[in-house]
Design an enzyme around this catalytic site. Structure first.
Site, short mmCIF file in Angstrom:
data_model
loop_
_atom_site.label_atom_id
_atom_site.label_comp_id
_atom_site.label_asym_id
_atom_site.label_seq_id
_atom_site.Cartn_x
_atom_site.Cartn_y
_atom_site.Cartn_z
N ASP A 221 14.40 -30.06 8.69
CA ASP A 221 13.75 -31.16 8.39
C ASP A 221 12.61 -30.64 9.52
O ASP A 221 11.25 -30.24 9.44
CB ASP A 221 13.35 -32.16 7.75
N SER B 281 9.18 -37.73 6.86
CA SER B 281 9.84 -38.63 8.65
C SER B 281 9.69 -37.84 9.67
O SER B 281 9.14 -37.60 10.57
CB SER B 281 11.39 -38.76 8.09
N ALA B 282 9.67 -36.23 8.88
CA ALA B 282 10.26 -35.43 10.24
C ALA B 282 8.42 -34.95 10.78
O ALA B 282 8.24 -34.96 11.76
CB ALA B 282 10.51 -33.93 9.59
C1 MEV Z 1 16.90 -33.41 3.85
O1 MEV Z 1 14.89 -33.11 3.84
C2 MEV Z 1 17.25 -32.49 3.93
C3 MEV Z 1 19.08 -32.75 3.01
O2 MEV Z 1 19.45 -31.41 3.37
C4 MEV Z 1 19.48 -33.62 4.74
C5 MEV Z 1 19.26 -32.59 6.14
O3 MEV Z 1 19.71 -31.99 6.41
O4 MEV Z 1 19.57 -33.34 6.59
C6 MEV Z 1 19.02 -33.59 2.73
#
Ligand code: MEV
Length: 320
Positions: free
Chosen positions: A148, A105-106
């Site tokens: 991310d 997504s990022a």
């Molecule tokens: C998601 O890739 C990582 C989490 O720590 C969520 C976040 O940091 O926004 C689960």
């Protein structure tokens, strides 16, 4: 149709402290050598149409469609763009398979922000792209830490600390030599929002237990940074294993993730853990050297799971 704007966003793997990072605990993340590309084309319709041509885990695109639309709306609002006269078509593609845990997504948010910046000659800086992508990430998981989109924007290996005022600490960790890793995909699409919400609920319900776990996670981040700088891969692997244990304790692992973690370790990985939101998605295994990387990837593939063989700590913004 003439193509006018193009941008990329890197995939990522969190090495330490996903979830803990949401509460300000330091985390370590690396961009990986896979990326999403966005291309923007002019269109006659006064609208923005997104065409998603990324390769994806089955079910991923369907599951994320609503979140993707919300994410796009948020980014366009943040960029103050008006499509009431001339619209655009945005096409997504690239080498990063859209799956849970690898920053898909990022990477798409960063790629879209960069492509729109080029299309409209906005000349946005990395900081501005990162801020827009962060808005986009909110569409996918409500209260993202920002780790991310940061990895996806800047590439490389990064120490990340979320700060309440939004002035996050983002420091590059320069390691002497890149290290081979294997990502193993459970094939399960996971809902990061739900995983983050679950941790929040349990953290409130069991404050003492969670305080202890969070304290250890913080210690691990500092030890891991030192191990990376010292190129002490055995220590690094041990810390990854311990980090996975903490993630199990906050209940974001799954039986498929635990299975792949165990399998990777049995085939010689120095350490292995879930990576990203958990409850499905991917694991990361530390496999220094091409031979070990191959062995671990083959073992995972033999069990019917897909892998990505890549490296952490590559400069040139994560591209190999
Ligand atoms: C998601 O890739 C990582 C989490 O720590 C969520 C976040 O940091 O926004 C689960």
């Amino acid at each position: 149709m003439r193509m006018k704007g193009e941008g990329i966003g890197f995939g990522k793997a969190i090495l330490f402290n996903e979830h803990f990072v949401v509460y300000g605990v330091p985390a370590i993340v690396s961009a990986i050598g896979r990326y999403t590309v966005a291309r923007v084309y002019p269109s006659d319709k006064p609208d923005v149409i997104l065409i998603d041509n990324r390769d994806a885990t089955p079910g991923y695109k369907e599951e994320k469609l609503e979140q993707q639309q919300d994410s796009l709306r948020r980014m366009l609002r943040k960029m103050n763009l008006d499509f009431s006269k001339d619209g655009v078509e945005i096409e997504l593609s690239g080498t990063l398979k859209a799956a849970s845990g690898v920053g898909a997504s990022a990477a798409s948010c960063v790629a879209i922000a960069r492509a729109l910046s080029e299309y409209f000659d906005l000349n946005l800086s990395d900081e501005e792209i990162n801020a827009i992508a962060y808005e986009g990430e909110k569409g996918y998981h409500g209260t993202p830490s920002g780790i991310d989109n940061t990895a996806s924007t800047y590439g490389g290996l990064i120490w990340f600390e979320k700060k309440e005022d939004g002035d996050n600490i983002i420091e590059r960790i320069n390691i002497p030599n890149p290290i081979e890793i294997v990502l193993g995909n459970t094939g399960k699409v996971a809902n990061t929002s739900a995983a983050v919400a679950g941790v929040r609920e349990r953290k409130e319900r069991y404050p003492e237990k969670y305080a202890k776990i969070f304290n250890r996670a913080e210690n691990i981040a500092y030890l891991a940074k030192q191990a990376l700088l010292d190129e002490d891969h055995h220590e690094l692997g041990k810390l990854m294993n311990e980090n996975h244990k903490l993630l199990q304790q906050i209940e974001v692992s799954s039986k498929e993730l635990d299975f792949l973690v165990k399998l990777a370790r049995e085939h010689g990985a120095y350490g292995a853990k879930l990576t990203g939101g958990g409850l499905g998605g991917n694991i990361i295994a530390l496999t220094p050297g091409k031979e070990l990387q191959e062995e671990v990837a083959t073992a995972i593939e033999k069990e019917g799971f897909q892998t990505v063989k890549t490296k952490i700590g590559v400069t040139r913004r994560g591209v190999q």
